[in-house]
Design a protein around this motif. Structure first.
Motif, PDB file in Angstrom:
ATOM      1  N   ALA A   1    -104.310  56.077 -65.979  1.00 44.60           N
ATOM      2  CA  ALA A   1    -102.982  55.882 -66.853  1.00 44.60           C
ATOM      3  C   ALA A   1    -102.150  57.305 -67.288  1.00 44.60           C
ATOM      4  N   THR A   2    -102.871  58.490 -66.688  1.00 47.03           N
ATOM      5  CA  THR A   2    -102.126  59.614 -67.002  1.00 47.03           C
ATOM      6  C   THR A   2    -100.947  60.104 -65.933  1.00 47.03           C
TER       7      THR A   2
ATOM      8  N   GLY B   1    -113.611  61.946 -63.558  1.00 52.47           N
ATOM      9  CA  GLY B   1    -112.903  61.792 -64.934  1.00 52.47           C
ATOM     10  C   GLY B   1    -111.722  61.757 -64.948  1.00 52.47           C
ATOM     11  N   PHE B   2    -110.931  61.459 -63.801  1.00 55.50           N
ATOM     12  CA  PHE B   2    -109.434  61.273 -63.674  1.00 55.50           C
ATOM     13  C   PHE B   2    -109.009  60.068 -64.277  1.00 55.50           C
ATOM     14  N   ASP B   3    -108.028  59.805 -65.242  1.00 56.00           N
ATOM     15  CA  ASP B   3    -107.440  58.844 -65.779  1.00 56.00           C
ATOM     16  C   ASP B   3    -106.345  58.519 -64.923  1.00 56.00           C
TER      17      ASP B   3
ATOM     18  N   LEU C   1    -109.766  60.354 -58.024  1.00 53.46           N
ATOM     19  CA  LEU C   1    -110.823  59.979 -58.514  1.00 53.46           C
ATOM     20  C   LEU C   1    -112.073  60.513 -57.646  1.00 53.46           C
TER      21      LEU C   1
END
Length: 100
Positions: A56-57, A52-54, A47
């Motif tokens: 959950a991925t 924009g990193f998620d 992050l």
């Protein structure tokens, strides 16, 4: 650019000779001990470099014996400098054993 003494200076590659087009989705594999907080720590680093990193991925792969955890984070790479910095940050993180 100031690098720790154990990390070599990377050669400058002109953008027209780069094999990576920016921006692009770029997977990074990170290995560490299978301990509480490891995935959260790696998500925090991701992050820092890709807002924009998620988290959950993140892909999780425990080792056969369960002592280690392999994670794959996929960030949006925007430059060679960004990739150099995230690799440098991950390789010097105290919870990280290997970054590929």
């Amino acid at each position: 650019m100031n690098l720790p003494p154990d990390l070599p200076e990377l050669p400058d590659v002109p953008p027209e000779r780069s094999l990576i087009e920016y921006p692009s989705q770029f997977p990074i594999k990170v290995m560490g001990a299978h301990v509480d907080g490891f995935a959260d720590a790696i998500a925090s680093v991701a992050l820092q470099f890709d807002p924009g990193f998620d988290p959950a991925t993140i892909e999780h792969r425990p080792s056969k014996g369960g002592n280690y955890l392999g994670l794959t984070i996929t960030i949006t790479a925007t430059s060679r400098e960004q990739l150099d910095e995230i690799y440098r940050t991950l390789t010097t993180h105290p919870m990280v054993k290997v970054v590929l």
